[in-house]
Design a protein around this motif. Structure first.
Motif, PDB file in Angstrom:
ATOM      1  N   LEU A 135      -6.643  12.883   3.778  1.00 12.39           N
ATOM      2  CA  LEU A 135      -6.295  13.235   2.400  1.00 12.39           C
ATOM      3  C   LEU A 135      -6.536  12.083   1.433  1.00 12.39           C
ATOM      4  O   LEU A 135      -6.637  12.283   0.228  1.00 12.39           O
ATOM      5  CB  LEU A 135      -4.819  13.646   2.319  1.00 12.39           C
ATOM      6  N   PHE A 136      -6.631  10.871   1.957  1.00 14.52           N
ATOM      7  CA  PHE A 136      -6.748   9.688   1.115  1.00 14.52           C
ATOM      8  C   PHE A 136      -8.020   8.944   1.499  1.00 14.52           C
ATOM      9  O   PHE A 136      -7.992   7.954   2.213  1.00 14.52           O
ATOM     10  CB  PHE A 136      -5.517   8.797   1.292  1.00 14.52           C
ATOM     11  N   ASN A 137      -9.138   9.433   1.008  1.00 13.75           N
ATOM     12  CA  ASN A 137     -10.415   8.907   1.453  1.00 13.75           C
ATOM     13  C   ASN A 137     -11.061   7.908   0.487  1.00 13.75           C
ATOM     14  O   ASN A 137     -12.220   7.597   0.638  1.00 13.75           O
ATOM     15  CB  ASN A 137     -11.386  10.050   1.747  1.00 13.75           C
ATOM     16  N   ASN A 138     -10.316   7.432  -0.514  1.00  7.38           N
ATOM     17  CA  ASN A 138     -10.868   6.368  -1.355  1.00  7.38           C
ATOM     18  C   ASN A 138     -10.107   5.073  -1.086  1.00  7.38           C
ATOM     19  O   ASN A 138      -8.999   5.083  -0.546  1.00  7.38           O
ATOM     20  CB  ASN A 138     -10.854   6.751  -2.840  1.00  7.38           C
ATOM     21  N   ALA A 139     -10.697   3.957  -1.432  1.00 14.53           N
ATOM     22  CA  ALA A 139     -10.154   2.640  -1.067  1.00 14.53           C
ATOM     23  C   ALA A 139      -8.752   2.402  -1.637  1.00 14.53           C
ATOM     24  O   ALA A 139      -7.883   1.866  -0.941  1.00 14.53           O
ATOM     25  CB  ALA A 139     -11.111   1.545  -1.512  1.00 14.53           C
ATOM     26  N   ASP A 140      -8.536   2.789  -2.881  1.00 14.36           N
ATOM     27  CA  ASP A 140      -7.219   2.551  -3.503  1.00 14.36           C
ATOM     28  C   ASP A 140      -6.114   3.313  -2.779  1.00 14.36           C
ATOM     29  O   ASP A 140      -5.060   2.765  -2.467  1.00 14.36           O
ATOM     30  CB  ASP A 140      -7.229   2.954  -4.981  1.00 14.36           C
ATOM     31  N   ASP A 141      -6.362   4.591  -2.512  1.00 14.05           N
ATOM     32  CA  ASP A 141      -5.357   5.404  -1.836  1.00 14.05           C
ATOM     33  C   ASP A 141      -5.156   4.953  -0.397  1.00 14.05           C
ATOM     34  O   ASP A 141      -4.027   4.930   0.105  1.00 14.05           O
ATOM     35  CB  ASP A 141      -5.742   6.882  -1.866  1.00 14.05           C
ATOM     36  N   ALA A 142      -6.232   4.588   0.273  1.00  9.19           N
ATOM     37  CA  ALA A 142      -6.122   4.140   1.662  1.00  9.19           C
ATOM     38  C   ALA A 142      -5.277   2.874   1.750  1.00  9.19           C
ATOM     39  O   ALA A 142      -4.429   2.749   2.634  1.00  9.19           O
ATOM     40  CB  ALA A 142      -7.501   3.906   2.253  1.00  9.19           C
ATOM     41  N   ALA A 143      -5.487   1.935   0.821  1.00 12.42           N
ATOM     42  CA  ALA A 143      -4.696   0.698   0.813  1.00 12.42           C
ATOM     43  C   ALA A 143      -3.233   1.004   0.533  1.00 12.42           C
ATOM     44  O   ALA A 143      -2.333   0.430   1.152  1.00 12.42           O
ATOM     45  CB  ALA A 143      -5.255  -0.261  -0.230  1.00 12.42           C
ATOM     46  N   PHE A 144      -2.994   1.921  -0.381  1.00 15.10           N
ATOM     47  CA  PHE A 144      -1.627   2.315  -0.712  1.00 15.10           C
ATOM     48  C   PHE A 144      -0.932   2.911   0.511  1.00 15.10           C
ATOM     49  O   PHE A 144       0.198   2.552   0.836  1.00 15.10           O
ATOM     50  CB  PHE A 144      -1.644   3.341  -1.851  1.00 15.10           C
ATOM     51  N   MET A 145      -1.624   3.765   1.232  1.00 14.33           N
ATOM     52  CA  MET A 145      -1.032   4.443   2.385  1.00 14.33           C
ATOM     53  C   MET A 145      -0.679   3.475   3.505  1.00 14.33           C
ATOM     54  O   MET A 145       0.216   3.735   4.290  1.00 14.33           O
ATOM     55  CB  MET A 145      -1.995   5.508   2.918  1.00 14.33           C
ATOM     56  N   GLN A 146      -1.357   2.345   3.595  1.00 12.80           N
ATOM     57  CA  GLN A 146      -1.088   1.407   4.679  1.00 12.80           C
ATOM     58  C   GLN A 146       0.181   0.588   4.463  1.00 12.80           C
ATOM     59  O   GLN A 146       0.704   0.000   5.394  1.00 12.80           O
ATOM     60  CB  GLN A 146      -2.286   0.470   4.868  1.00 12.80           C
ATOM     61  N   THR A 147       0.682   0.554   3.235  1.00  7.95           N
ATOM     62  CA  THR A 147       1.867  -0.270   2.980  1.00  7.95           C
ATOM     63  C   THR A 147       3.049   0.500   2.413  1.00  7.95           C
ATOM     64  O   THR A 147       4.172   0.014   2.451  1.00  7.95           O
ATOM     65  CB  THR A 147       1.532  -1.409   2.002  1.00  7.95           C
ATOM     66  N   VAL A 148       2.809   1.684   1.891  1.00  2.00           N
ATOM     67  CA  VAL A 148       3.891   2.426   1.247  1.00  2.00           C
ATOM     68  C   VAL A 148       4.979   2.785   2.259  1.00  2.00           C
ATOM     69  O   VAL A 148       4.705   3.068   3.418  1.00  2.00           O
ATOM     70  CB  VAL A 148       3.341   3.684   0.542  1.00  2.00           C
ATOM     71  N   PHE A 149       6.196   2.704   1.841  1.00  3.04           N
ATOM     72  CA  PHE A 149       7.384   3.051   2.628  1.00  3.04           C
ATOM     73  C   PHE A 149       7.620   2.131   3.824  1.00  3.04           C
ATOM     74  O   PHE A 149       8.347   2.478   4.732  1.00  3.04           O
ATOM     75  CB  PHE A 149       7.348   4.506   3.112  1.00  3.04           C
ATOM     76  N   ASP A 150       6.999   0.952   3.845  1.00  3.45           N
ATOM     77  CA  ASP A 150       7.259   0.019   4.948  1.00  3.45           C
ATOM     78  C   ASP A 150       8.722  -0.374   5.003  1.00  3.45           C
ATOM     79  O   ASP A 150       9.272  -0.604   6.061  1.00  3.45           O
ATOM     80  CB  ASP A 150       6.410  -1.246   4.807  1.00  3.45           C
ATOM     81  N   THR A 151       9.344  -0.463   3.851  1.00  4.72           N
ATOM     82  CA  THR A 151      10.767  -0.750   3.803  1.00  4.72           C
ATOM     83  C   THR A 151      11.426   0.265   2.879  1.00  4.72           C
ATOM     84  O   THR A 151      10.770   0.800   1.992  1.00  4.72           O
ATOM     85  CB  THR A 151      11.066  -2.170   3.255  1.00  4.72           C
ATOM     86  N   PRO A 152      12.703   0.523   3.061  1.00  7.39           N
ATOM     87  CA  PRO A 152      13.367   1.482   2.169  1.00  7.39           C
ATOM     88  C   PRO A 152      13.486   0.951   0.745  1.00  7.39           C
ATOM     89  O   PRO A 152      13.765   1.698  -0.166  1.00  7.39           O
ATOM     90  CB  PRO A 152      14.750   1.679   2.788  1.00  7.39           C
ATOM     91  N   ARG A 153      13.229  -0.325   0.570  1.00  9.39           N
ATOM     92  CA  ARG A 153      13.311  -0.903  -0.773  1.00  9.39           C
ATOM     93  C   ARG A 153      11.929  -1.140  -1.373  1.00  9.39           C
ATOM     94  O   ARG A 153      11.735  -1.980  -2.213  1.00  9.39           O
ATOM     95  CB  ARG A 153      14.086  -2.218  -0.710  1.00  9.39           C
ATOM     96  N   SER A 154      10.936  -0.384  -0.900  1.00 11.05           N
ATOM     97  CA  SER A 154       9.570  -0.528  -1.380  1.00 11.05           C
ATOM     98  C   SER A 154       9.519  -0.344  -2.894  1.00 11.05           C
ATOM     99  O   SER A 154      10.141   0.556  -3.439  1.00 11.05           O
ATOM    100  CB  SER A 154       8.669   0.513  -0.707  1.00 11.05           C
ATOM    101  N   THR A 155       8.781  -1.212  -3.551  1.00 10.12           N
ATOM    102  CA  THR A 155       8.677  -1.110  -5.008  1.00 10.12           C
ATOM    103  C   THR A 155       7.309  -0.599  -5.440  1.00 10.12           C
ATOM    104  O   THR A 155       7.038  -0.492  -6.624  1.00 10.12           O
ATOM    105  CB  THR A 155       8.909  -2.487  -5.666  1.00 10.12           C
ATOM    106  N   GLU A 156       6.450  -0.280  -4.469  1.00 11.96           N
ATOM    107  CA  GLU A 156       5.143   0.242  -4.822  1.00 11.96           C
ATOM    108  C   GLU A 156       5.285   1.620  -5.443  1.00 11.96           C
ATOM    109  O   GLU A 156       6.134   2.409  -5.058  1.00 11.96           O
ATOM    110  CB  GLU A 156       4.260   0.355  -3.581  1.00 11.96           C
ATOM    111  N   LYS A 157       4.425   1.868  -6.405  1.00 13.94           N
ATOM    112  CA  LYS A 157       4.440   3.169  -7.055  1.00 13.94           C
ATOM    113  C   LYS A 157       3.061   3.786  -6.927  1.00 13.94           C
ATOM    114  O   LYS A 157       2.041   3.100  -7.008  1.00 13.94           O
ATOM    115  CB  LYS A 157       4.814   3.030  -8.526  1.00 13.94           C
TER     116      LYS A 157
END
Length: 90
Positions: free
Chosen positions: A58-80
């Motif tokens: 579902l995330f086949n572009n570089a920006d989305d792929a990078a986001f998916m690799q780090t999002v929700f790593d911690t419950p206090r994630s600040t990525e949007k």
């Protein structure tokens, strides 16, 4: 104190006390549940990894792929995630 005695004592409390006790018990359960996330519970990490693997296509572009690799790593994630307009007609 036996279970039966405790049950009688609780039933004798006013209704608003019982409601407050229920809320407190819910709070304790939620606190324990979220402590698992904060302590890097392996179940959470496994579910997160499975979700990432299952949604890669579902995330086949570089920006989305990078986001998916780090999002929700911690419950206090600040990525949007910035919502994007999806054009279904190229």
């Amino acid at each position: 104190m036996t279970y039966e005695m405790l049950e009688q004592e609780i039933k004798a409390l006013p209704e608003d006390y019982i409601t407050e006790l229920g809320l407190f018990i819910t709070y304790l359960k939620l606190k324990a549940h979220f402590a698992d996330f904060a302590n890097h519970n392996t179940d959470y990490e496994a579910a997160l990894n499975n979700w990432r693997l299952g949604s890669q296509e579902l995330f086949n572009n570089a920006d989305d792929a990078a986001f998916m690799q780090t999002v929700f790593d911690t419950p206090r994630s600040t990525e949007k995630y910035a919502a994007k307009e999806i054009n279904i007609f190229p």
